[in-house]
Motif scaffolding. Structure first.
Motif, PDB file in Angstrom:
ATOM      1  N   ILE B  38       0.850  -1.206   0.000  1.00 32.57           N
ATOM      2  CA  ILE B  38       0.000   0.000   0.000  1.00 32.57           C
ATOM      3  C   ILE B  38       0.880   1.249   0.000  1.00 32.57           C
ATOM      4  O   ILE B  38       0.634   2.201  -0.751  1.00 32.57           O
ATOM      5  CB  ILE B  38      -0.962  -0.010   1.206  1.00 32.57           C
ATOM      6  CG1 ILE B  38      -1.883  -1.251   1.149  1.00 32.57           C
ATOM      7  CG2 ILE B  38      -1.793   1.279   1.247  1.00 32.57           C
ATOM      8  CD1 ILE B  38      -2.839  -1.379   2.326  1.00 32.57           C
ATOM      9  N   HIS B  40       3.831   1.521  -1.166  1.00 36.71           N
ATOM     10  CA  HIS B  40       4.425   1.653  -2.500  1.00 36.71           C
ATOM     11  C   HIS B  40       3.444   2.339  -3.463  1.00 36.71           C
ATOM     12  O   HIS B  40       3.838   3.187  -4.268  1.00 36.71           O
ATOM     13  CB  HIS B  40       4.825   0.290  -3.050  1.00 36.71           C
ATOM     14  CG  HIS B  40       5.425   0.384  -4.425  1.00 36.71           C
ATOM     15  ND1 HIS B  40       6.693   0.865  -4.650  1.00 36.71           N
ATOM     16  CD2 HIS B  40       4.906   0.120  -5.644  1.00 36.71           C
ATOM     17  CE1 HIS B  40       6.927   0.878  -5.949  1.00 36.71           C
ATOM     18  NE2 HIS B  40       5.866   0.429  -6.575  1.00 36.71           N
ATOM     19  N   GLY B  41       2.173   1.971  -3.367  1.00 37.88           N
ATOM     20  CA  GLY B  41       1.169   2.596  -4.225  1.00 37.88           C
ATOM     21  C   GLY B  41       1.095   4.100  -4.001  1.00 37.88           C
ATOM     22  O   GLY B  41       0.979   4.879  -4.954  1.00 37.88           O
ATOM     23  N   ARG B  42       1.157   4.506  -2.736  1.00 32.81           N
ATOM     24  CA  ARG B  42       1.159   5.953  -2.447  1.00 32.81           C
ATOM     25  C   ARG B  42       2.335   6.628  -3.139  1.00 32.81           C
ATOM     26  O   ARG B  42       2.185   7.678  -3.769  1.00 32.81           O
ATOM     27  CB  ARG B  42       1.229   6.194  -0.933  1.00 32.81           C
ATOM     28  CG  ARG B  42      -0.048   5.889  -0.197  1.00 32.81           C
ATOM     29  CD  ARG B  42      -0.048   6.480   1.212  1.00 32.81           C
ATOM     30  NE  ARG B  42       0.957   5.907   2.097  1.00 32.81           N
ATOM     31  CZ  ARG B  42       0.831   4.762   2.772  1.00 32.81           C
ATOM     32  NH1 ARG B  42      -0.276   4.061   2.653  1.00 32.81           N
ATOM     33  NH2 ARG B  42       1.799   4.327   3.552  1.00 32.81           N
ATOM     34  N   GLU B  44       3.939   5.627  -5.783  1.00 28.94           N
ATOM     35  CA  GLU B  44       3.694   5.623  -7.236  1.00 28.94           C
ATOM     36  C   GLU B  44       2.884   6.834  -7.667  1.00 28.94           C
ATOM     37  O   GLU B  44       3.159   7.452  -8.687  1.00 28.94           O
ATOM     38  CB  GLU B  44       2.899   4.375  -7.639  1.00 28.94           C
ATOM     39  CG  GLU B  44       3.718   3.165  -7.959  1.00 28.94           C
ATOM     40  CD  GLU B  44       2.842   2.071  -8.575  1.00 28.94           C
ATOM     41  OE1 GLU B  44       1.619   2.276  -8.753  1.00 28.94           O
ATOM     42  OE2 GLU B  44       3.382   1.005  -8.870  1.00 28.94           O
TER      43      GLU B  44
END
Lengths: 266, 266
Positions: B38, B40-42, B44
Motif C-alpha cells: 500500500i 508503494h502505491g502511495r 507511485e
C-alpha cells in the motif's frame, strides 16, 4: 465499515488505517489481490492531496451517475476485489435502488477469488451474482487481462456499466462498445478517469453511500428529468475541477514548504 | 532491477509494473509486508504527479545527503522490506562508499522477516548486518511500532541515519535524539518528509544509484568542503520546490481537463 481493529480512534489517520487493515485482511480470504493493495495506495495519495472529502463536483458526478443508472435498460455494477472488500453492502443497496445486476469482474481471476467475492456479496444480501466461474463465458476484445471475461447476461449486454476502481484498458473497451461507463477513480489523470462517460473523483468508501441515496432520491423522477441531469453534466469540467482543487491544495502547502515543525503538530 | 517478468518493454508503464512484480514476489519471501505494498502505491501516485524523474532539487538533496553521510562519525543505513526488495545492491554499495553500517529496521517485525532481509543484503555482498533478531535489543521512545527496536551498535549510537521509506513517528523520534535524518520520500507532505534533516523527494529506485555515485565522488573532498555542501542545502526549499513542480504539472493537465481522447493516445 466493520471495526474490530486495534487502531485508536484518536489516531489522526485512524479511518485510513482501518480501511488498509480491512483490505489486507481480505488478502487472506482471497478477495483482494496483492496488486489491489498497491492500487489502493495510489488512491490514498490522490485522496490525501484532494483533502479526503467529497467535493462539489464529485457530488454532481454522483447525482449524474445515479440518473444514468436509473435511465439504463440493462445497468450492471462491475465488482472487483477491493470494492467488494470495502463496500459489499452499498453495492447490494445500489443494485436494488437502481435495478442493476451485480457482476464479478477481475483483473486477476485467481482460483476461488470470484466465488469468495460472490460469497461476500451474498452475505450482504445479494440474490443474484453474475460473472462467477463458467458464467463469465463471453470475451471483450482489446482487454489484456482477465477483465475481458464477462457474463453474456451482464456486462456484455449492458448499456451502462458502473466500474468502480477500474483499469484503463477495459474502460476504453467498454466505451468503444458504446456503453455508458461510470467510474470511481481518485486519480483524475488516469486513463479510466479520462475515458469514462462519468467519473466520480472520490474515495469509493465515501462515494458509495451517496450514490445509493441519490439513486433512491432520483427514482421518483420522470425520464425527461433524469435525462436533463445527465446531459447537464460535463465530465471534462468535473475532471478539470478535481485537478484544480488538488493543484490549489499543493499550492497552499508549497508556499509554506515545511508546515510540520519538530515541536509542533500538523 | 532483475528482469524475468512477462511485461513487454514496450508497455508504457513497463518499469512501474516490473517494480510492482518485484515487490509482490517478495511478499512470498517474507521480505515485503502487505502494508508495504500500500505504501508503494502511495509513492507511485506522487511519482506520477512529479513526472517520474529526478528533479534538480532532488539531485541537490542527494548530493547533500552523500556529504552528510561522509561527514558522520557513525552513519547507519536503516533497511526495511521495500528498500531491501528494490535496492539491496545499492544499499551495500552506499554502505561501502560512505563507511555506513547496514541495519534492518521494520515497522512490522514478523517472524523471519529480519533474517530474510539480512539474507538479501548478504547475497548483495554485505558483510555485516545489524538489527537482526536479538541484536535489536535497544528501544527508542515514542515510536509506536516495531521500528522502536534498534541495534545498540547501530541506529542507537548513530549520529546520521539514512531512512529510505520511513514512517513519521520514527523520523520524529530520531530527530529528537539529535541525529541527522536523511529520508527518501516521494510525498513532500508526509511527516517523514517534513521532519527529516534532508529529504530526497524521489523514487528510491532512481535515487539510490545517484546517492552511491555522489558518495563515491565526494569521498575525495575535505571535511570543510563537505560541510559547505550540507550547510548550503535548505530542506524547506527542496520540499517547496517538489510541491511547486507537482502543482505545476497538475495545473498544465487541469487546463485541458480531458487530455486522453477515446480514439487517441496518451
Amino acid at each position: 465499515m466493520t471495526r474490530g481493529t486495534h487502531v485508536s480512534d484518536r489516531h489522526p489517520r485512524a479511518e485510513s488505517i482501518r480501511i488498509r487493515e480491512r483490505l489486507t485482511k481480505h488478502v487472506e480470504t482471497g478477495v483482494v489481490a496483492l496488486a489491489g493493495l498497491i492500487a489502493h495506495g495510489r488512491g490514498e495519495a490522490f485522496d490525501y492531496i484532494l483533502g479526503e472529502r467529497t467535493t462539489s463536483s464529485a457530488m454532481r458526478a454522483i447525482t449524474s451517475a445515479a440518473a444514468a443508472l436509473l435511465l439504463a435498460r440493462r445497468p450492471v455494477l462491475s465488482v472487483n476485489g477491493n470494492v467488494a472488500a470495502l463496500c459489499a453492502k452499498e453495492l447490494v443497496e445500489l443494485a436494488e435502488a437502481s435495478g442493476a445486476k451485480l457482476e464479478v469482474n477481475l483483473f486477476h481471476r485467481l482460483p476461488g477469488r470470484d466465488s469468495a467475492i460472490e460469497e461476500l456479496l451474498r452475505d450482504a444480501g445479494a440474490e443474484e451474482v453474475l460473472g462467477v466461474g463458467d458464467a463469465a463465458s463471453a470475451r471483450i476484445d482489446e482487454v489484456n487481462s482477465d477483465r475481458r471475461r464477462v457474463d453474456p447476461r451482464g456486462i456484455l449486454a449492458a448499456d451502462a456499466v458502473f466500474v468502480p476502481l477500474e483499469d484503463g484498458d477495459r474502460a476504453e473497451a467498454l466505451r468503444r462498445m458504446d456503453k455508458t461507463v461510470i467510474a470511481v477513480d481518485l486519480n483524475p489523470l488516469s486513463r479510466t478517469a479520462q475515458l469514462a462517460s462519468i467519473t466520480i473523483v472520490d474515495n469509493v468508501v465515501r462515494a458509495m453511500p451517496l450514490l445509493v441515496s441519490e439513486a433512491e432520491r432520483l427514482r421518483a423522477l420522470r425520464v425527461e428529468e433524469l435525462r436533463t441531469i445527465v446531459s447537464a453534466f460535463s465530465n471534462r469540467d468535473a475532471l478539470s475541477d478535481a485537478m484544480r482543487l488538488m493543484e490549489e491544495r499543493l499550492h497552499t502547502l508549497s508556499e509554506k514548504g515545511v508546515y510540520i515543525e519538530l515541536h509542533g503538530r500538523e
